[in-house]
Design an enzyme around this catalytic site. Structure first.
Site, PDB file in Angstrom:
ATOM      1  N   ASP A  33     -94.020 107.458  -7.809  1.00  0.00           N
ATOM      2  CA  ASP A  33     -94.786 106.718  -6.807  1.00  0.00           C
ATOM      3  C   ASP A  33     -94.797 107.497  -5.495  1.00  0.00           C
ATOM      4  OD1 ASP A  33     -95.197 104.623  -8.507  1.00  0.00           O
ATOM      5  OD2 ASP A  33     -94.025 103.157  -7.372  1.00  0.00           O
ATOM      6  N   LYS A  90    -103.135 102.185  -8.934  1.00  0.00           N
ATOM      7  CA  LYS A  90    -102.990 100.834  -9.488  1.00  0.00           C
ATOM      8  C   LYS A  90    -104.160  99.931  -9.125  1.00  0.00           C
ATOM      9  CE  LYS A  90     -97.909 100.771  -9.038  1.00  0.00           C
ATOM     10  NZ  LYS A  90     -97.430 100.759 -10.422  1.00  0.00           N
ATOM     11  N   GLY A 162     -89.164  97.913  -7.843  1.00  0.00           N
ATOM     12  CA  GLY A 162     -88.725  97.740  -6.461  1.00  0.00           C
ATOM     13  C   GLY A 162     -87.330  97.171  -6.312  1.00  0.00           C
ATOM     14  N   ARG A 174     -85.688  97.751 -25.132  1.00  0.00           N
ATOM     15  CA  ARG A 174     -84.945  97.334 -26.338  1.00  0.00           C
ATOM     16  C   ARG A 174     -85.735  96.299 -27.121  1.00  0.00           C
ATOM     17  NH1 ARG A 174     -80.074  99.276 -27.462  1.00  0.00           N
ATOM     18  NH2 ARG A 174     -78.604  99.828 -25.819  1.00  0.00           N
ATOM     19  N   GLY A 223     -87.260 100.076 -11.969  1.00  0.00           N
ATOM     20  CA  GLY A 223     -85.837  99.999 -11.653  1.00  0.00           C
ATOM     21  C   GLY A 223     -85.060 101.291 -11.807  1.00  0.00           C
ATOM     22  N   GLY A 244     -90.460 104.587  -9.186  1.00  0.00           N
ATOM     23  CA  GLY A 244     -91.199 104.030  -8.056  1.00  0.00           C
ATOM     24  C   GLY A 244     -90.448 104.236  -6.772  1.00  0.00           C
ATOM     25  N   SER A 245     -89.814 103.164  -6.322  1.00  0.00           N
ATOM     26  CA  SER A 245     -89.128 103.190  -5.034  1.00  0.00           C
ATOM     27  C   SER A 245     -87.900 104.098  -5.058  1.00  0.00           C
ATOM     28  CB  SER A 245     -88.701 101.767  -4.678  1.00  0.00           C
ATOM     29  OG  SER A 245     -89.714 100.852  -5.033  1.00  0.00           O
TER      30      SER A 245
END
Lengths: 303, 200
Positions: A33, A90, A162, A174, A223, A244-245
């Site tokens: 990101d 996005k 995030g 999973r 995550g 991402g973050s």
């Protein structure tokens, strides 16, 4: 020397093979990101296989609240200008006009993403209507197959974007892998009922049962904050990772980005992961997902 | 005759598809990520992927010099798309610091056919491949801008060079590994066999 042979047939764009094949080229890689051209260059220099252009990383969307929408065209164009790797962007779930705009800007992949505020509570976009391929999030096999039935050419776990907490991405990956493994054990009579349970087209369910994998590339997202997180997702069966973050919310983004790239390639070599994890500075702080109110769980968006 | 062992450079990209295609072409296929793994193969495929990423990882993990040495010593090598870029002696528009292995006297242009929206499929006649044209899958594909005297042009698409061979090095802008048609991989495995034959 005779003349070189040359093809005659008219080229065809936007085919399933071209869309899904694009994702095959990203395998083993990290998609990062970025919110501006400078971050995009840092990502490219660190070895990212693609960047996701967005106005705010998910951690800031959480903090700021409000409606999260498609990024501004000028910002996406600046990023396209700045790097030579593929650029993704996005659209809101069901906001097919945002997707049309992104296609017209020339982005290489559209993420119909639960991280943005959904625009339609019933329908996702018809992704066959585009030449630009789509990636969509999923929490389980049925959801993944419904997105593929709508034309998605790549699937990622939703995770919980995030948060810097990998627990939801692990759960979703999973779940998808377990459901695929279970299908493998079914005989033909059982696949019809399985399709009904999964709420997915029978043809796709049968294809997954035969292949033992999704018919499109499966990445992990939501995550991932450390090299070990990225390697974990790959050992669990993800073919690559979105971060991402986790990168630009950390102390030393360039270093962390390169470290996550290394750990993603050598996901099964703890020594290399250890080396990559040294002296990275502060990781993003992170949020415990079990304290997250239902309304703030992005993974619940989409169906 | 022993079955040739063909590696696939597995730093990033569509490695799995090449492993499947090579096995179908009667080679023993394995992943190569480390110099010691490179030393154990008779030949190497460089897959499609992001050429900037593959180049960076090859330098970072000490593979670039061993790769150059093996290719210079005549190891058969086949590159698709990003792999074609990696085998070019020169990139027209490299990213800063982007290195190649080299081995084919040619100049390539990255993403020459355009971005993903322009990616396409088209039938391609490839010299040395019998029967129907090859189904060419071109994804943000490069083309070959020009070739040296020793480089043989095997195919063109709309006037642009998309397949070449120089000695034991083969390269295509397109991705036969995505089609289930293994004739290009069979052609490469034949090159590997010829190279392993006594007296070659």
């Amino acid at each position: 020397m005779s003349s070189t042979p040359s093809s005659a047939q008219t080229p065809e764009t936007g085919t399933a093979r071209v869309k899904r094949g694009m994702a095959e080229q990203l395998k083993g890689g990290v998609i990062m990101d970025v919110v501006n051209a400078e971050q995009a260059k840092i990502a490219e220099d660190a070895g990212a296989v693609a960047v996701m252009a967005l106005e705010r990383v998910p951690a800031d969307i959480r903090k700021d609240g409000g409606v999260a929408r498609m990024s501004a065209p000028n910002m996406i164009e600046e990023i396209i200008e700045a790097v030579s790797i593929p650029v993704m962007a996005k659209s809101r779930i069901g906001h097919f006009v945002e997707a049309q705009v992104l296609q017209s800007l020339g982005v290489d992949y559209i993420d119909e993403s639960e991280v943005l505020t959904p625009a339609d509570e019933v329908n996702h976009s018809d992704k066959f209507a585009f030449t630009t391929p789509f990636v969509c999030g999923a929490t389980n096999l049925g959801e993944a197959l419904r997105r593929i039935a709508e034309g998605a050419a790549m699937i990622r776990s939703k995770g919980e974007a995030g948060t810097g907490n990998v627990v939801e991405a692990v759960r979703h990956l999973r779940q998808i892998k377990n459901e695929i493994a279970r299908l493998r054990g079914f005989d033909n009579n059982e696949l019809y009922a399985a399709a009904k349970d999964l709420r997915a087209p029978y043809e796709l369910v049968r294809e997954v049962a035969e292949l033992g994998k999704l018919p499109v590339v499966l990445f992990s997202a939501g995550g991932v904050a450390t090299p070990a997180d990225a390697a974990l997702m790959r050992q669990l069966g993800a073919e690559g990772v979105f971060v991402g973050s986790g990168i630009f919310k950390s102390g030393d983004p360039a270093k962390r980005a390169a470290a996550i790239v290394k750990a993603t390639t050598f996901y099964d070599d703890p020594k290399i992961i250890a080396d990559a994890s040294r002296n990275l500075g502060e990781a993003m702080v992170g949020i415990n997902c079990d304290t997250l109110p239902e309304a703030e769980r992005y993974a619940n968006r989409g169906w | 005759m022993t079955t040739p062992v063909v590696g696939v450079l597995a730093l990033q990209g569509d490695v799995r598809e090449h492993l499947i295609a090579l096995a179908a072409a009667d080679a023993v296929a394995r992943q190569v990520r480390r110099p010691e793994e490179l030393a154990e193969v008779d030949a190497l495929v460089i897959p499609g992927g992001e050429s900037t990423t593959i180049s960076k990882l090859a330098v970072l993990f000490g593979l670039m010099d061993p790769l150059r040495a093996r290719v210079r010593a005549g190891m058969p090598v086949y590159g698709t798309c990003a792999g074609l870029i990696m085998l070019a002696d020169k990139i027209l528009d490299p990213r800063s610091g982007q290195e190649t292995i080299g081995g084919i006297d040619m100049i390539v242009r990255r993403n020459a056919f355009g971005r993903q929206n322009e990616s396409f499929e088209a039938a391609v006649d490839v010299r040395g491949i019998e029967g129907d044209p090859v189904e060419g899958v071109f994804i943000r594909a490069p083309w070959v801008e020009s070739v040296g005297a020793e480089t043989e042009v095997l195919a063109e698409h709309e006037g642009h060079i998309v397949a070449v061979r120089q000695g034991n090095a083969l390269a295509t802008s397109f991705h036969p590994e995505l089609t289930g048609d293994h004739r290009v991989h069979s052609l490469f495995v034949d090159m590997v066999r010829a190279n392993l034959a006594p007296g070659s």
